[in-house]
Design a protein around this motif. Structure first.
Motif, PDB file in Angstrom:
ATOM      1  N   PRO A 145    -141.964 -31.199  16.600  1.00  0.00           N
ATOM      2  CA  PRO A 145    -142.261 -30.496  17.844  1.00  0.00           C
ATOM      3  C   PRO A 145    -141.382 -29.282  18.151  1.00  0.00           C
ATOM      4  CG  PRO A 145    -141.084 -32.510  18.347  1.00  0.00           C
ATOM      5  CD  PRO A 145    -141.343 -32.496  16.856  1.00  0.00           C
ATOM      6  N   ALA A 146    -140.294 -29.045  17.459  1.00  0.00           N
ATOM      7  CA  ALA A 146    -139.480 -27.842  17.712  1.00  0.00           C
ATOM      8  C   ALA A 146    -140.320 -26.605  17.444  1.00  0.00           C
ATOM      9  CB  ALA A 146    -138.237 -27.851  16.827  1.00  0.00           C
ATOM     10  N   LYS A 147    -140.142 -25.587  18.295  1.00  0.00           N
ATOM     11  CA  LYS A 147    -140.916 -24.352  18.136  1.00  0.00           C
ATOM     12  C   LYS A 147    -140.052 -23.179  17.672  1.00  0.00           C
ATOM     13  CE  LYS A 147    -144.405 -25.565  21.597  1.00  0.00           C
ATOM     14  NZ  LYS A 147    -144.802 -26.677  20.866  1.00  0.00           N
ATOM     15  N   ARG A 148    -138.731 -23.310  17.796  1.00  0.00           N
ATOM     16  CA  ARG A 148    -137.815 -22.236  17.407  1.00  0.00           C
ATOM     17  C   ARG A 148    -136.940 -22.665  16.236  1.00  0.00           C
ATOM     18  NH1 ARG A 148    -134.214 -21.913  21.614  1.00  0.00           N
ATOM     19  NH2 ARG A 148    -135.099 -23.787  22.485  1.00  0.00           N
ATOM     20  N   SER A 149    -136.531 -21.706  15.446  1.00  0.00           N
ATOM     21  CA  SER A 149    -135.635 -21.964  14.317  1.00  0.00           C
ATOM     22  C   SER A 149    -134.281 -22.428  14.813  1.00  0.00           C
ATOM     23  CB  SER A 149    -135.448 -20.685  13.496  1.00  0.00           C
ATOM     24  OG  SER A 149    -136.677 -20.270  12.948  1.00  0.00           O
ATOM     25  N   LEU A 150    -133.510 -23.051  13.919  1.00  0.00           N
ATOM     26  CA  LEU A 150    -132.152 -23.477  14.260  1.00  0.00           C
ATOM     27  C   LEU A 150    -131.291 -22.240  14.548  1.00  0.00           C
ATOM     28  CD1 LEU A 150    -131.612 -26.229  11.536  1.00  0.00           C
ATOM     29  CD2 LEU A 150    -132.066 -26.574  13.977  1.00  0.00           C
ATOM     30  N   PRO A 151    -130.368 -22.337  15.499  1.00  0.00           N
ATOM     31  CA  PRO A 151    -129.509 -21.188  15.793  1.00  0.00           C
ATOM     32  C   PRO A 151    -128.548 -20.885  14.646  1.00  0.00           C
ATOM     33  CG  PRO A 151    -128.944 -23.081  17.186  1.00  0.00           C
ATOM     34  CD  PRO A 151    -130.116 -23.479  16.357  1.00  0.00           C
ATOM     35  N   LEU A 152    -128.099 -19.639  14.598  1.00  0.00           N
ATOM     36  CA  LEU A 152    -127.185 -19.197  13.550  1.00  0.00           C
ATOM     37  C   LEU A 152    -125.805 -18.918  14.117  1.00  0.00           C
ATOM     38  CD1 LEU A 152    -129.466 -16.655  11.652  1.00  0.00           C
ATOM     39  CD2 LEU A 152    -129.108 -19.076  11.165  1.00  0.00           C
ATOM     40  N   VAL A 153    -124.799 -18.987  13.255  1.00  0.00           N
ATOM     41  CA  VAL A 153    -123.444 -18.568  13.580  1.00  0.00           C
ATOM     42  C   VAL A 153    -123.035 -17.517  12.548  1.00  0.00           C
ATOM     43  CG1 VAL A 153    -122.797 -20.773  14.615  1.00  0.00           C
ATOM     44  CG2 VAL A 153    -122.355 -20.399  12.197  1.00  0.00           C
ATOM     45  N   THR A 154    -122.055 -16.709  12.887  1.00  0.00           N
ATOM     46  CA  THR A 154    -121.555 -15.697  11.958  1.00  0.00           C
ATOM     47  C   THR A 154    -120.501 -16.310  11.055  1.00  0.00           C
ATOM     48  OG1 THR A 154    -121.990 -13.940  13.551  1.00  0.00           O
ATOM     49  CG2 THR A 154    -120.404 -13.441  11.821  1.00  0.00           C
ATOM     50  N   VAL A 155    -120.553 -15.979   9.777  1.00  0.00           N
ATOM     51  CA  VAL A 155    -119.569 -16.454   8.800  1.00  0.00           C
ATOM     52  C   VAL A 155    -118.866 -15.233   8.209  1.00  0.00           C
ATOM     53  CG1 VAL A 155    -119.244 -17.656   6.600  1.00  0.00           C
ATOM     54  CG2 VAL A 155    -120.930 -18.499   8.247  1.00  0.00           C
ATOM     55  N   VAL A 156    -117.537 -15.268   8.233  1.00  0.00           N
ATOM     56  CA  VAL A 156    -116.731 -14.186   7.674  1.00  0.00           C
ATOM     57  C   VAL A 156    -115.919 -14.771   6.520  1.00  0.00           C
ATOM     58  CG1 VAL A 156    -114.885 -12.529   8.128  1.00  0.00           C
ATOM     59  CG2 VAL A 156    -116.577 -13.028   9.902  1.00  0.00           C
ATOM     60  N   VAL A 157    -116.048 -14.168   5.345  1.00  0.00           N
ATOM     61  CA  VAL A 157    -115.275 -14.588   4.178  1.00  0.00           C
ATOM     62  C   VAL A 157    -114.234 -13.504   3.926  1.00  0.00           C
ATOM     63  CG1 VAL A 157    -115.358 -15.142   1.723  1.00  0.00           C
ATOM     64  CG2 VAL A 157    -117.248 -15.813   3.228  1.00  0.00           C
ATOM     65  N   LYS A 158    -112.960 -13.883   4.097  1.00  0.00           N
ATOM     66  CA  LYS A 158    -111.896 -12.888   4.017  1.00  0.00           C
ATOM     67  C   LYS A 158    -110.578 -13.587   3.701  1.00  0.00           C
ATOM     68  CE  LYS A 158    -110.583  -9.011   6.905  1.00  0.00           C
ATOM     69  NZ  LYS A 158    -110.764  -8.420   8.215  1.00  0.00           N
ATOM     70  N   GLN A 159    -109.765 -12.973   2.870  1.00  0.00           N
ATOM     71  CA  GLN A 159    -108.437 -13.479   2.513  1.00  0.00           C
ATOM     72  C   GLN A 159    -108.505 -14.925   2.018  1.00  0.00           C
ATOM     73  OE1 GLN A 159    -105.761 -12.760   5.807  1.00  0.00           O
ATOM     74  NE2 GLN A 159    -106.429 -10.650   6.007  1.00  0.00           N
ATOM     75  N   ASN A 160    -109.497 -15.223   1.181  1.00  0.00           N
ATOM     76  CA  ASN A 160    -109.714 -16.546   0.582  1.00  0.00           C
ATOM     77  C   ASN A 160    -109.969 -17.628   1.631  1.00  0.00           C
ATOM     78  OD1 ASN A 160    -110.141 -17.983  -1.808  1.00  0.00           O
ATOM     79  ND2 ASN A 160    -108.082 -18.819  -1.780  1.00  0.00           N
ATOM     80  N   GLN A 161    -110.455 -17.210   2.808  1.00  0.00           N
ATOM     81  CA  GLN A 161    -110.793 -18.144   3.869  1.00  0.00           C
ATOM     82  C   GLN A 161    -112.251 -17.965   4.287  1.00  0.00           C
ATOM     83  OE1 GLN A 161    -108.249 -18.153   7.305  1.00  0.00           O
ATOM     84  NE2 GLN A 161    -106.399 -17.820   6.100  1.00  0.00           N
ATOM     85  N   ILE A 162    -112.791 -19.028   4.846  1.00  0.00           N
ATOM     86  CA  ILE A 162    -114.114 -18.974   5.456  1.00  0.00           C
ATOM     87  C   ILE A 162    -113.890 -19.154   6.945  1.00  0.00           C
ATOM     88  CG2 ILE A 162    -116.392 -20.024   5.609  1.00  0.00           C
ATOM     89  CD1 ILE A 162    -115.827 -21.175   2.760  1.00  0.00           C
TER      90      ILE A 162
END
Length: 179
Positions: A145-162
């Motif tokens: 019954p969901a009508k909208r896609s799952l929400p997104l978050v921003t991912v930053v990959v920098k200095q060997n970190q996520i």
């Protein structure tokens, strides 16, 4: 002619004095003081001002151990989302070909009634345990019954970190898939 020259000089002196007075009464803060680094670096992580700044929260595995990108990518498989901690709840990292970590992650909160969806590897989809909604590996609805896609978050990959930023990416990468 003398009158025009005198008026011109009066305007110049008055204008200059007025500008100095306004500048003295309302000093402008320097541009670097006005910049919110978290906001700037979350939106534009590769901006020169953000060279050493890490936005958001560091991603950790299920046991809570911080994830190192070099070790993580050695075991990652394209197309299989990976559950990580870091935000108030968990998020799924999207793995692209390479393997490479996508610039967005999936917030597993069902858009129907807010239950937490689970990745079902054997069926290659997210499923909501509450009402049966189904989502593909990008978080797009395949069955309601969901009508909208799952929400997104921003991912930053920098200095060997996520790093996870609780903000949707500037552009929804799923829009490219539809076209």
């Amino acid at each position: 002619m003398t009158k025009n020259r005198r008026q011109f000089l009066q305007y110049m002196v008055t204008g200059t004095a007025g500008s100095v007075a306004i500048g003295w009464l309302f000093p402008a803060a320097s541009q670097s003081e006005n910049v919110d680094l978290e906001k700037l670096c979350s939106s534009f992580p590769y901006n020169s001002q953000c060279e050493n700044y890490l936005p958001g929260v560091r991603a950790a595995d299920i046991e809570g151990k911080p994830i190192e990108v070099s070790e993580f990518l050695a075991d990652a498989k394209a197309g299989i989302p990976v559950l990580v901690k870091g935000l108030p709840k968990v998020a799924y990292l999207v793995i692209n070909e390479g393997p490479k970590i996508a610039e967005y992650g999936i917030n597993p909160v069902c858009t129907h009634l807010g239950c937490t969806v689970e990745w079902k590897a054997e069926r290659s989809r997210f499923e909501c345990p509450c009402h049966g909604s189904q989502f593909d590996s990008q978080g797009q609805v395949t069955k309601g019954p969901a009508k909208r896609s799952l929400p997104l978050v921003t991912v930053v990959v920098k200095q060997n970190q996520i790093r996870l930023v609780e903000r949707k990416p500037a552009t929804d990468p799923r829009e490219k898939i539809k076209n």
